[in-house]
Motif scaffolding. Structure first.
Motif, PDB file in Angstrom:
ATOM      1  N   ASP A  45     -57.368  88.884  12.412  1.00 21.96           N
ATOM      2  CA  ASP A  45     -56.456  87.736  12.500  1.00 21.96           C
ATOM      3  C   ASP A  45     -56.060  87.456  13.947  1.00 21.96           C
ATOM      4  O   ASP A  45     -55.471  86.401  14.235  1.00 21.96           O
ATOM      5  CB  ASP A  45     -55.183  87.992  11.687  1.00 21.96           C
ATOM      6  N   LEU A  46     -56.347  88.385  14.813  1.00 17.37           N
ATOM      7  CA  LEU A  46     -55.929  88.244  16.210  1.00 17.37           C
ATOM      8  C   LEU A  46     -56.926  87.401  16.996  1.00 17.37           C
ATOM      9  O   LEU A  46     -58.098  87.305  16.629  1.00 17.37           O
ATOM     10  CB  LEU A  46     -55.813  89.625  16.862  1.00 17.37           C
ATOM     11  N   THR A  47     -56.443  86.835  18.086  1.00 22.01           N
ATOM     12  CA  THR A  47     -57.347  86.243  19.061  1.00 22.01           C
ATOM     13  C   THR A  47     -57.764  87.346  20.050  1.00 22.01           C
ATOM     14  O   THR A  47     -57.158  88.423  20.089  1.00 22.01           O
ATOM     15  CB  THR A  47     -56.665  85.125  19.849  1.00 22.01           C
ATOM     16  N   ALA A  48     -58.774  87.045  20.848  1.00 24.32           N
ATOM     17  CA  ALA A  48     -59.245  88.023  21.832  1.00 24.32           C
ATOM     18  C   ALA A  48     -58.118  88.449  22.776  1.00 24.32           C
ATOM     19  O   ALA A  48     -57.933  89.652  23.013  1.00 24.32           O
ATOM     20  CB  ALA A  48     -60.442  87.466  22.598  1.00 24.32           C
ATOM     21  N   PRO A  49     -57.359  87.512  23.341  1.00 23.83           N
ATOM     22  CA  PRO A  49     -56.266  87.975  24.211  1.00 23.83           C
ATOM     23  C   PRO A  49     -55.230  88.815  23.468  1.00 23.83           C
ATOM     24  O   PRO A  49     -54.644  89.735  24.051  1.00 23.83           O
ATOM     25  CB  PRO A  49     -55.651  86.660  24.721  1.00 23.83           C
ATOM     26  N   GLN A  50     -55.000  88.509  22.202  1.00 24.91           N
ATOM     27  CA  GLN A  50     -54.067  89.344  21.435  1.00 24.91           C
ATOM     28  C   GLN A  50     -54.608  90.746  21.231  1.00 24.91           C
ATOM     29  O   GLN A  50     -53.859  91.729  21.257  1.00 24.91           O
ATOM     30  CB  GLN A  50     -53.776  88.687  20.073  1.00 24.91           C
ATOM     31  N   VAL A  51     -55.905  90.857  21.027  1.00 28.26           N
ATOM     32  CA  VAL A  51     -56.505  92.199  20.928  1.00 28.26           C
ATOM     33  C   VAL A  51     -56.293  92.951  22.231  1.00 28.26           C
ATOM     34  O   VAL A  51     -55.902  94.131  22.246  1.00 28.26           O
ATOM     35  CB  VAL A  51     -58.008  92.102  20.596  1.00 28.26           C
ATOM     36  N   ALA A  52     -56.545  92.258  23.339  1.00 29.25           N
ATOM     37  CA  ALA A  52     -56.404  92.923  24.641  1.00 29.25           C
ATOM     38  C   ALA A  52     -54.974  93.387  24.886  1.00 29.25           C
ATOM     39  O   ALA A  52     -54.742  94.302  25.679  1.00 29.25           O
ATOM     40  CB  ALA A  52     -56.860  91.980  25.752  1.00 29.25           C
ATOM     41  N   ALA A  53     -54.028  92.755  24.210  1.00 33.25           N
ATOM     42  CA  ALA A  53     -52.620  93.085  24.425  1.00 33.25           C
ATOM     43  C   ALA A  53     -52.053  94.057  23.399  1.00 33.25           C
ATOM     44  O   ALA A  53     -50.843  94.291  23.359  1.00 33.25           O
ATOM     45  CB  ALA A  53     -51.805  91.796  24.416  1.00 33.25           C
ATOM     46  N   LEU A  54     -52.908  94.620  22.561  1.00 27.44           N
ATOM     47  CA  LEU A  54     -52.410  95.598  21.589  1.00 27.44           C
ATOM     48  C   LEU A  54     -51.788  96.778  22.316  1.00 27.44           C
ATOM     49  O   LEU A  54     -52.232  97.159  23.391  1.00 27.44           O
ATOM     50  CB  LEU A  54     -53.555  96.083  20.690  1.00 27.44           C
ATOM     51  N   PRO A  55     -50.769  97.396  21.741  1.00 26.38           N
ATOM     52  CA  PRO A  55     -50.131  98.528  22.426  1.00 26.38           C
ATOM     53  C   PRO A  55     -51.078  99.718  22.565  1.00 26.38           C
ATOM     54  O   PRO A  55     -52.002  99.878  21.765  1.00 26.38           O
ATOM     55  CB  PRO A  55     -48.951  98.883  21.517  1.00 26.38           C
ATOM     56  N   PRO A  56     -50.836 100.540  23.570  1.00 21.80           N
ATOM     57  CA  PRO A  56     -51.618 101.762  23.709  1.00 21.80           C
ATOM     58  C   PRO A  56     -51.511 102.610  22.442  1.00 21.80           C
ATOM     59  O   PRO A  56     -50.491 102.574  21.754  1.00 21.80           O
ATOM     60  CB  PRO A  56     -50.960 102.497  24.883  1.00 21.80           C
ATOM     61  N   ASP A  57     -52.563 103.333  22.159  1.00 16.92           N
ATOM     62  CA  ASP A  57     -52.586 104.264  21.032  1.00 16.92           C
ATOM     63  C   ASP A  57     -52.549 103.579  19.675  1.00 16.92           C
ATOM     64  O   ASP A  57     -52.275 104.233  18.652  1.00 16.92           O
ATOM     65  CB  ASP A  57     -51.445 105.288  21.135  1.00 16.92           C
ATOM     66  N   THR A  58     -52.836 102.275  19.671  1.00 14.32           N
ATOM     67  CA  THR A  58     -52.955 101.614  18.377  1.00 14.32           C
ATOM     68  C   THR A  58     -54.069 102.270  17.574  1.00 14.32           C
ATOM     69  O   THR A  58     -55.158 102.502  18.083  1.00 14.32           O
ATOM     70  CB  THR A  58     -53.276 100.121  18.572  1.00 14.32           C
ATOM     71  N   VAL A  59     -53.770 102.548  16.313  1.00 13.16           N
ATOM     72  CA  VAL A  59     -54.775 103.139  15.425  1.00 13.16           C
ATOM     73  C   VAL A  59     -55.499 102.021  14.683  1.00 13.16           C
ATOM     74  O   VAL A  59     -54.872 101.230  13.974  1.00 13.16           O
ATOM     75  CB  VAL A  59     -54.118 104.094  14.408  1.00 13.16           C
ATOM     76  N   ALA A  60     -56.816 101.963  14.877  1.00 20.88           N
ATOM     77  CA  ALA A  60     -57.632 101.010  14.117  1.00 20.88           C
ATOM     78  C   ALA A  60     -58.141 101.714  12.867  1.00 20.88           C
ATOM     79  O   ALA A  60     -58.741 102.787  12.959  1.00 20.88           O
ATOM     80  CB  ALA A  60     -58.792 100.520  14.976  1.00 20.88           C
ATOM     81  N   VAL A  61     -57.871 101.114  11.728  1.00 21.59           N
ATOM     82  CA  VAL A  61     -58.195 101.736  10.441  1.00 21.59           C
ATOM     83  C   VAL A  61     -59.385 101.016   9.817  1.00 21.59           C
ATOM     84  O   VAL A  61     -59.341  99.810   9.595  1.00 21.59           O
ATOM     85  CB  VAL A  61     -56.981 101.674   9.494  1.00 21.59           C
ATOM     86  N   LEU A  62     -60.430 101.764   9.559  1.00 25.07           N
ATOM     87  CA  LEU A  62     -61.669 101.177   9.021  1.00 25.07           C
ATOM     88  C   LEU A  62     -61.979 101.783   7.657  1.00 25.07           C
ATOM     89  O   LEU A  62     -62.406 102.935   7.552  1.00 25.07           O
ATOM     90  CB  LEU A  62     -62.829 101.460   9.991  1.00 25.07           C
ATOM     91  N   PRO A  63     -61.789 101.009   6.575  1.00 24.90           N
ATOM     92  CA  PRO A  63     -62.115 101.512   5.235  1.00 24.90           C
ATOM     93  C   PRO A  63     -63.628 101.547   5.019  1.00 24.90           C
ATOM     94  O   PRO A  63     -64.341 100.624   5.413  1.00 24.90           O
ATOM     95  CB  PRO A  63     -61.468 100.497   4.290  1.00 24.90           C
ATOM     96  N   LEU A  64     -64.089 102.618   4.403  1.00 21.43           N
ATOM     97  CA  LEU A  64     -65.497 102.764   4.054  1.00 21.43           C
ATOM     98  C   LEU A  64     -65.622 102.809   2.539  1.00 21.43           C
ATOM     99  O   LEU A  64     -65.123 103.735   1.900  1.00 21.43           O
ATOM    100  CB  LEU A  64     -66.069 104.061   4.635  1.00 21.43           C
ATOM    101  N   GLY A  65     -66.285 101.827   2.011  1.00 18.92           N
ATOM    102  CA  GLY A  65     -66.436 101.795   0.564  1.00 18.92           C
ATOM    103  C   GLY A  65     -67.845 102.134   0.175  1.00 18.92           C
ATOM    104  O   GLY A  65     -68.522 102.886   0.862  1.00 18.92           O
ATOM    105  N   ALA A  66     -68.258 101.573  -0.906  1.00 17.01           N
ATOM    106  CA  ALA A  66     -69.632 101.682  -1.344  1.00 17.01           C
ATOM    107  C   ALA A  66     -69.849 100.585  -2.374  1.00 17.01           C
ATOM    108  O   ALA A  66     -68.894 100.120  -3.006  1.00 17.01           O
ATOM    109  CB  ALA A  66     -69.928 103.051  -1.938  1.00 17.01           C
TER     110      ALA A  66
END
Lengths: 261, 261, 261, 261, 261, 261
Positions: B11-32
């Motif tokens: 949902d973010l724009t590229a500049p918003q991604v660049a401005a995420l706080p340090p140590d942000t945890v990106a969560v990636l679900p793995l399904g099947a």
């Protein structure tokens, strides 16, 4: 400590291979050549895996409890967590995977239907399980993956309280095993206690905890070992080794008759 | 059951991604996307992983306990053990590995330093751990691998006694979860008990035992599920789900501040 | 804008997949997670592809005009032209190719014979066509590759005169589509006109011209978008979307009965 | 026949590896596990390569003529010409190539700058040379490729007149070597003369002739060996072995001081 | 028809390559060796691409309108759509991709910054565009992809009405070109009309229509060609060829001064 | 020097390919595009290989001594030893290997059973032999690998005494060949003597010695050639060329009737 009368695959001729009994279990030790701190040789995982596998195969052969042959072990495996250190010779994940799959493919031509990996290096466990399924799917072999001893970070026990359960590399147990198997190569006087106490702050993430994490051994400091080898003894190593051999001999027996339905 | 106010990476724009706080945890679900017997949809692992990850991210975001973003989950993963069945869409081991590594490489460019996989499919666990180390070594990200619930064959508990501890695929727990999350897609009337009782004959090799084995799901019979879904209930599923969400929220918190020294 | 009663592949059980009617068209949306300038979310291509595919599948299913199922879309695809930017998660060409081929291989086991890619990201077009042929040759599926709208640099029209026909990324049309589909994620106030006027000096090489050229989006400036979003409107986006849905529904119909002789 | 006091790389600790003298030659034996007819064990090439390399390293170390360490040999290599037979365990060309390159890459981290392959299997020669160049180019190591004895089909001499110069696999010399090194594993009574006399009709194409040809060992008959082992003796094997060891020791000395300008 | 005074890259010495002027355009013809029905040689695409590229380079060199060199063309490319037929020599998609990328990587070392592919085979178009971007991203070269003539199924015009716009392989234009360039190799008496009329039933899917489809040439019948060569003439071929050369010469001029901002 | 009446594979139509006589030998020249010092064009190996192959095929065709066709040569091959220099266009080892294997796979579909590589570049020899075996094993073709002249570092003779037997690249013989074949492209006035005299200090390691070593051409100095071209003459080149053609014609004859039993 080398066993005589171990049935070795490579001592056979091609027609002898073709004449192996059905359900013969081929045992493939997986070692590593990787830094183990200043006190242990880089052969540690290779020595423990090959010695234990050989001894277990000898027991089974002597007892006649199951048809079994020992394959040459792999010394070079997946030690990417120690990539930064002199002494480490590591295969990338795909090189090792292709190696294991090629071995499985070849064994099919030899009429071998049961393949047991005996693993001395925790860093091989995950990929080894991927290989077990791939070989099962593509070549039909029943495949098994046994640890010399289940690594602490994979649910195994046995790390000392001094290690806070984190003796994953070059610690109490591994050093004891080498004091038993290769005492002349152990430099216990150079070892200290290297336990990543910060990890104890986390309940869910860590060695032997529900959530695993990706690490390289220099994440914990410059010395490359993780555990407390200072109290290691040959006696404890002998005990661990004999337990491992006994257990592996039983695993071979189960592998020879294993079925899923 | 879709959460609002979940912080979604896309949902973010590229500049918003660049401005995420340090140590942000990106969560990636793995399904099947894989066969789950006649009673469960092939989405089962994808649904459970993405729903739980989303709910946990929502909890953390609501509490402000850690910086976190949710990545789009992977529906197609490593389901080679179900390759034989209609409904299974499986990536080979190297395709999935390269996918995970490519994601890790990309996140580095986004300034993300912490990546948590939330896995709903046991068949992904081994390779996921290989990927965690590879991403750590090559791109420097701290990587974490969490199961929705630890699979029975990987040391997790919770399988019913009727299942002899072997409810690994489409059994009591998974069916209960789906009765909670997608009741309209569960066909409980088509399910029976499919427990590989022969495995109980072996002490050392088997699901949740010290020695793992390579299997495909048709090794156990033509129906493709392994467990006893007959007593599954939505209530039990709700309980399991809420426990998973609570635990995952705590994992995210630890992941944001995890350090090894 | 989520449709109910969309026939989703992953809602089915394995036996239900096996019972799908002959010539069922499986529709696979291809999105992207990539920088789209400061005004659009990185989900733009994924949102447009999945929304349009879902709506078109819903139309066909409602009308009963052809057997059809919707597959989970791919969010992460080939965005190497935006590799330099935060927000971009890109698969390398061979990772995406292997993913598409693995999906095709799997669908063959499911009895699916017709596969339609609905693509929202121009950077996937070339490789997608390579995959269509590979899947056709190796697995026998009839494969089809449809753009949400034909990209300007691949012969499509519709870019505004302000864009000199070069609104290829984050421009008038794409911004309008997102104003229609996700207005809350569009930051029109941050957008300006970014048209590579130098390209107009060339008659033969360029977007939509006979000779294509290899580019990455930073070739045109630091902002990452190419076009003029300043006049975009939700109304125009709604029109574009409805045209796309109508056209895709017709494509599905053709795909179900397509034959070459 | 195992040597004591052989300097083995894997007996060292990581700090000891880091402290190896400049220009230390790392010696890597390349064997094979492959069918060798009914009279020789499948270990033949592995045994001869590792025994000779070990003995040569021991000589050099004893004499102090050059800094040297012995690496664990590779048992499984490129035996695709014997792929059809039980007893052969073969890596594909790319698996072996990646293995050799991974070893070279790792040795660079260990500060090793000189790598000598001692090869016991003719089928590795071509690929080994490709690897030597790749490792040189990418990691800067000086690389050397030595045969235990130069194979007949690669310009070496020594095949008997009975063999018409074609004792390339399991013939007079190899059988003699094994009668010396592993007499208990040789079944001379099962061996006959298997010389592809048809090849003598060709002047330009053939073993040891200017034009090489692609062959697998079943091209010459069902028995898998090519040569005339019937007159092999342990005495001749001893002579060959000692010559090989002497020559390899000299090679190690040259390798330690080799320079191109 | 071979041109003299064509500046050929391979006629240069290494120092001469290093001294090429800035912005020199390197022109690489892409042909094919593939079945073209009973009336055309399998060299057709290779001949047309290399002859046209050579003539265009000669024009540019003669006029001095831009710095240019001709690279050796690739005869073997991606002809997987004709894999089923004698006469076709095809590279798989990844072999060709790696070839193109290796060439781009090498040209960087030569100081070449502009690379123009002149393509005579429609089956190369998609992958060629993938390569253009990859080479641009990794090695910084400006890359261009030009068709000898834009293929009908990729938006080009010029197919006759008898062909219903579907003369994509061995049809009117290609046969005319070969009657002009290699009349002695054309067997017009063996050609008939092979137009897939069924395709006319589809509005959206087909050659030159908005939605492409994956095909192999045997999808249209056993003869392997698609179009109506019966009315082909050398005069028409001469006209097409001269137009192509003129256009390519202009493309080279643009490529030498192309910029994106 | 271009021959007429050479039977060229690509001049045939697909049905003509299918009608080639049994045991037709397909001849594939392997060249290189690589730096050859300041005095020779980068085409040197490509020119010599293709000219000699073409002339030899013409001889055989004229004499009717064997069924034969000439394939388009490969200009770009494995020149990684010259990777550092402008003018070199090199394929990586796996790219070339896959190319050769793809050609072999394709020829099987054409009914070709005999494939002869005529190699002008020493750097291709090792990999070419790997390919010969792979194509033999997988596709059943009889494969042959002939050097234009056997390279000095692979056992060939003919290097002058001034070169100390080390005229491996751009030396006396190669320069003479080019003075015969392309005198207008030779700049003899720029050549000196570049003989790596240090290599003479080694008895066992070196060009044409028992132990090979991995090298790149800049190991010997910045000029890139190895040998003494100063005394090269067109007359010597003519002699070498005619000998090569005569020998290759005989090789083709043998290849057409070659059998192993």
């Amino acid at each position: 400590m080398s066993e005589t009368n171990v049935p070795r695959f490579i001592d056979l001729t091609a027609p002898q291979v073709a004449a192996l009994p059905p359900d013969t279990v081929a045992v493939l030790p997986l070692g590593a050549v990787e830094q183990h701190g200043p006190h242990l040789p880089i052969s540690t995982d290779y020595v423990t895996a090959t010695e234990a596998a050989e001894a277990a195969v000898a027991v089974v052969a002597r007892e006649g409890s199951a048809p079994v042959v020992l394959l040459p072990g792999l010394a070079y495996t997946k030690s990417d967590e120690h990539h930064w250190s002199p002494g480490t010779i590591w295969l990338s994940w795909d090189t090792l995977m292709h190696t294991l799959v090629d071995v499985g493919r070849s064994l099919q031509t030899s009429g071998i239907t049961r393949l047991l990996f005996v693993n001395g290096h925790g860093g091989n466990s995950a990929l080894g399980q991927v290989a077990c399924r791939e070989i099962r799917r593509r070549f039909g072999l029943r495949t098994f993956f046994a640890h010399l001893s289940v690594p602490v970070d994979q649910g195994g026990g046995g790390s000392t309280s001094s290690e806070l359960g984190m003796g994953v590399h070059g610690g109490h147990n591994e050093t004891s095993l080498m004091l038993h198997l290769r005492p002349e190569l152990v430099h216990l006087e150079l070892a200290g206690r290297r336990v990543p106490e910060r990890l104890a702050e986390f309940d869910l993430i860590g060695f032997g905890k529900p959530v695993s994490f990706g690490w390289t051994s220099d994440d914990f400091g410059p010395d490359g070992y993780i555990g407390d080898p200072t109290g290691a003894t040959a006696e404890h190593g002998k005990l661990l080794f004999e337990l491992a051999v006994t257990r592996l001999a039983a695993v071979i027996g189960e592998a020879a008759r294993f079925t899923t339905r």
